[in-house]
Write an enzyme that holds these catalytic residues in place. Sequence first.
Site, short mmCIF file in Angstrom:
data_model
loop_
_atom_site.label_atom_id
_atom_site.label_comp_id
_atom_site.label_asym_id
_atom_site.label_seq_id
_atom_site.Cartn_x
_atom_site.Cartn_y
_atom_site.Cartn_z
N ASP A 72 36.85 -13.77 24.11
CA ASP A 72 36.64 -13.14 25.42
C ASP A 72 35.46 -13.81 26.13
O ASP A 72 34.40 -13.99 25.53
CB ASP A 72 36.36 -11.65 25.17
CG ASP A 72 36.31 -10.83 26.45
OD1 ASP A 72 37.03 -11.18 27.41
OD2 ASP A 72 35.58 -9.82 26.47
N ASP A 110 36.45 -2.55 26.57
CA ASP A 110 35.31 -2.59 25.65
C ASP A 110 34.48 -1.31 25.79
O ASP A 110 34.26 -0.56 24.83
CB ASP A 110 34.45 -3.82 25.97
CG ASP A 110 33.31 -4.00 24.99
OD1 ASP A 110 33.15 -3.16 24.09
OD2 ASP A 110 32.56 -4.98 25.10
P1 13P Z 1 35.06 -2.74 30.33
O1 13P Z 1 33.58 -2.91 30.45
O2 13P Z 1 35.61 -1.99 31.51
O3 13P Z 1 35.48 -2.14 29.05
O4 13P Z 1 35.72 -4.21 30.40
C1 13P Z 1 35.76 -5.02 29.23
C2 13P Z 1 36.18 -6.42 29.53
O5 13P Z 1 36.64 -6.76 30.60
C3 13P Z 1 36.05 -7.38 28.43
O6 13P Z 1 36.37 -8.68 28.82
O1 G3H Z 2 33.20 -8.43 29.34
C1 G3H Z 2 32.36 -8.32 28.46
C2 G3H Z 2 32.68 -7.52 27.26
O2 G3H Z 2 32.50 -6.15 27.53
C3 G3H Z 2 31.90 -8.01 26.08
O3 G3H Z 2 30.63 -7.46 26.05
O4 G3H Z 2 29.29 -9.55 25.70
O5 G3H Z 2 28.27 -7.31 25.30
O6 G3H Z 2 30.02 -8.20 23.74
P1 G3H Z 2 29.48 -8.17 25.15
ZN ZN Z 3 35.80 -9.11 30.85
#
Ligand code: 13P
Ligand code: G3H
Ligand code: ZN
Length: 314
Positions: free
Chosen positions: A81, A255
């Site tokens: 991600d 997330d």
């Molecule tokens: P949220 O913060 O809405 O859960 O989005 C997560 C996300 O886009 C991870 O790539």
């Molecule tokens: O888009 C971001 C995701 O919520 C991941 O969050 O980078 O804190 O793991 P993080």
């Molecule tokens: Zn994202």
Amino acid sequence: MIVSTKELFKHAYGNYAVGAYNINNAEQIMGLFQGNMDSKAPFIVQLSKGARTYTDKRLLEAMIRAADEIFPDAIFAVHLDHGDEEACMDCIESGFYSSVMIDASHEDFDGNIATTKRVVDAAHAKGIVVEAELGQLGGVEEDISVSEDQAHLTDPKQVEEFVKRSGCDSLACAIGTSHGAYKFTGGQGLHFEVIEEIAKLLPGFPMVMHGSSSVPQDEVKRINEAGGDLKGAKGVDEDQISKASKMGVTKVNIDTDGRLVWCRVHREVFKDKPDVFDLRKPGTVFIGEYAKYIAHKNDVLGSSGQLEEVRKAL
Ligand code: 13P
Ligand code: G3H
Ligand code: ZN
């Protein structure tokens, strides 16, 4: 069984979306797999750069491999991600990831295409698919913070050229959401006109919705009642998520909602039982509650009950 997001998206497009859930530890992995098995859904496990360094990427990857053995019926993709070029290349070389996201959305149009294309060339040579991003969401992504007024929606007119020149396999589109627990401070919802326009220009091409947590108000209330301070937290309306899932949005990233479940469970356990210090007590409750959340979310996305159909289509 680890599969490509390409196969999952082909089956889902226009009918439902596949949940892409961020994970960081063993409890999340157990709850995630359990919830998807309970709802009989295909899914995407996604690891951010931060998740890969929180303990150690090898530990996280080994736990996912173990979950694949513990839940032999599961069908899922493993996805990076919000990768930069370096993280993408690392995941491509590792041979474990079926999909990576290159997020060069902070670059200008040509720069975004050039960076995305370098990743696409390396990934496709190994049979790995690539998600790119065009437009910019508000909120915090990894180390980059974008304020709501800096965020801008994806311009559908740019999408065809972007996809053609970069060779990406799916596209994260900015359609009004933002990352984190404080979305829509201006009160607006999803920009369905952008989704509709992209689907018209590129029929069958998978769109990805980031920032899709719905920030359940009951969850926020319980967190605040148990000592938290999340005033004004707000997310995406679930009816809007269901609607987008039938319009060509095939991957829905979540997330924050998982973090809220974690926060509520731990705050309540420690508030109700101040004598508890065994980490397995809240951990066990969390696994069950997270599994329930995942199964519910898959109902919203329409991916619940699709598992055997996907297996047949593979
Ligand atoms: P949220 O913060 O809405 O859960 O989005 C997560 C996300 O886009 C991870 O790539
Ligand atoms: O888009 C971001 C995701 O919520 C991941 O969050 O980078 O804190 O793991 P993080
Ligand atoms: Zn994202």
